[in-house]
Design a protein around this motif. Structure first.
Motif, PDB file in Angstrom:
ATOM      1  N   TRP A 153     -49.507 -17.257 112.695  1.00 37.69           N
ATOM      2  CA  TRP A 153     -49.497 -18.326 113.684  1.00 37.69           C
ATOM      3  C   TRP A 153     -50.515 -19.403 113.324  1.00 37.69           C
ATOM      4  N   LYS A 154     -51.474 -19.053 112.478  1.00 34.84           N
ATOM      5  CA  LYS A 154     -52.492 -20.005 112.013  1.00 34.84           C
ATOM      6  C   LYS A 154     -52.498 -20.036 110.484  1.00 34.84           C
ATOM      7  N   GLU A 155     -51.323 -19.978 109.898  1.00 31.91           N
ATOM      8  CA  GLU A 155     -51.246 -19.875 108.437  1.00 31.91           C
ATOM      9  C   GLU A 155     -51.884 -21.072 107.745  1.00 31.91           C
ATOM     10  N   ARG A 156     -51.646 -22.265 108.257  1.00 34.84           N
ATOM     11  CA  ARG A 156     -52.237 -23.452 107.637  1.00 34.84           C
ATOM     12  C   ARG A 156     -53.761 -23.398 107.674  1.00 34.84           C
ATOM     13  N   GLU A 157     -54.327 -23.005 108.804  1.00 36.59           N
ATOM     14  CA  GLU A 157     -55.780 -22.911 108.911  1.00 36.59           C
ATOM     15  C   GLU A 157     -56.343 -21.849 107.965  1.00 36.59           C
ATOM     16  N   MET A 158     -55.622 -20.732 107.850  1.00 35.24           N
ATOM     17  CA  MET A 158     -56.054 -19.683 106.924  1.00 35.24           C
ATOM     18  C   MET A 158     -56.012 -20.193 105.485  1.00 35.24           C
ATOM     19  N   ALA A 159     -54.971 -20.931 105.154  1.00 30.68           N
ATOM     20  CA  ALA A 159     -54.854 -21.472 103.804  1.00 30.68           C
ATOM     21  C   ALA A 159     -55.994 -22.428 103.504  1.00 30.68           C
ATOM     22  N   ASP A 160     -56.317 -23.281 104.450  1.00 29.85           N
ATOM     23  CA  ASP A 160     -57.416 -24.230 104.242  1.00 29.85           C
ATOM     24  C   ASP A 160     -58.740 -23.500 104.066  1.00 29.85           C
TER      25      ASP A 160
END
Length: 204
Positions: A153-160
């Motif tokens: 659900w927070k994949e983009r934040e995890m990637a960053d």
């Protein structure tokens, strides 16, 4: 099938509350489990899986904060917050930063929103056998795991946070890894095969 293999296959469970966060995990054990995982069958033998091992307290803390927000959002919208499964998941989220090791599984590539079922099955089917292999290898070494996807659900934040190239890499699953509290593993309650299997055609 040997008795030991049968036991491991039928008693390897998702472990959330039974993880011992007070004990460290030897990195060599995690590497052994990942080596086993990399022997899993996969589409065209591309071996497009990638694994990130997180054991730095600061990195885990940042990851866990995103995870907790994702968990709250997921549980609020799922109607599962007040169920045993929901409470177990929330308890894990609250203490995720305490896990000695976190293993993040990824797959190179990213499916478009209109990907056909055959493409989706091939894509994820080429990494999930490795994840099950990792869980079994961990079980054989006295480690407990829980495959969770809430963080997506927070994949983009995890990637960053982790420097993962988002457009080129798909995060698939997360494992908190720790020694287990106790070793009394029992066979899980599961639906009997005879009630879900049909031969030579769909049973109604």
């Amino acid at each position: 099938m040997t008795d030991s293999l049968h036991e491991v296959l039928t008693t390897t469970r998702t472990v959330r509350r039974g993880l011992d966060f007070s004990r460290s995990v030897d990195p060599a054990l995690v590497e052994e489990c990942l080596d086993v995982a990399c022997h899993a069958p996969n589409g065209a033998n591309r071996q497009n899986w990638r694994f990130l091992v997180l054991d730095d307290p600061a990195v885990k803390a940042g990851f866990a904060e995103h995870y907790r927000r994702a968990s709250r959002e997921y549980l609020a919208g799922s109607g599962m917050a007040d169920t045993p499964m929901g409470r177990s998941g929330a308890a894990l989220a609250a203490r995720l930063h305490e896990a000695p090791t976190l293993v993040l599984a990824c797959q190179l590539g990213r499916l478009g929103p209109d990907a056909l079922p055959a493409k989706q099955s091939s894509f994820f089917g080429s990494v999930y056998p490795a994840l099950w292999g990792f869980m079994l290898a961990a079980r054989g070494r006295g480690l407990g795991t829980a495959l969770t996807t809430v963080h997506l659900w927070k994949e983009r934040e995890m990637a960053d946070l982790l420097g993962i190239p988002f457009e080129e890499t798909t995060q698939v699953g997360l494992f908190p890894v720790a020694h287990t509290i106790g070793t009394d593993f029992k066979v899980a309650r599961r639906t009997l095969a005879e009630s879900i299997v049909s031969w030579n055609g769909w049973a109604t």
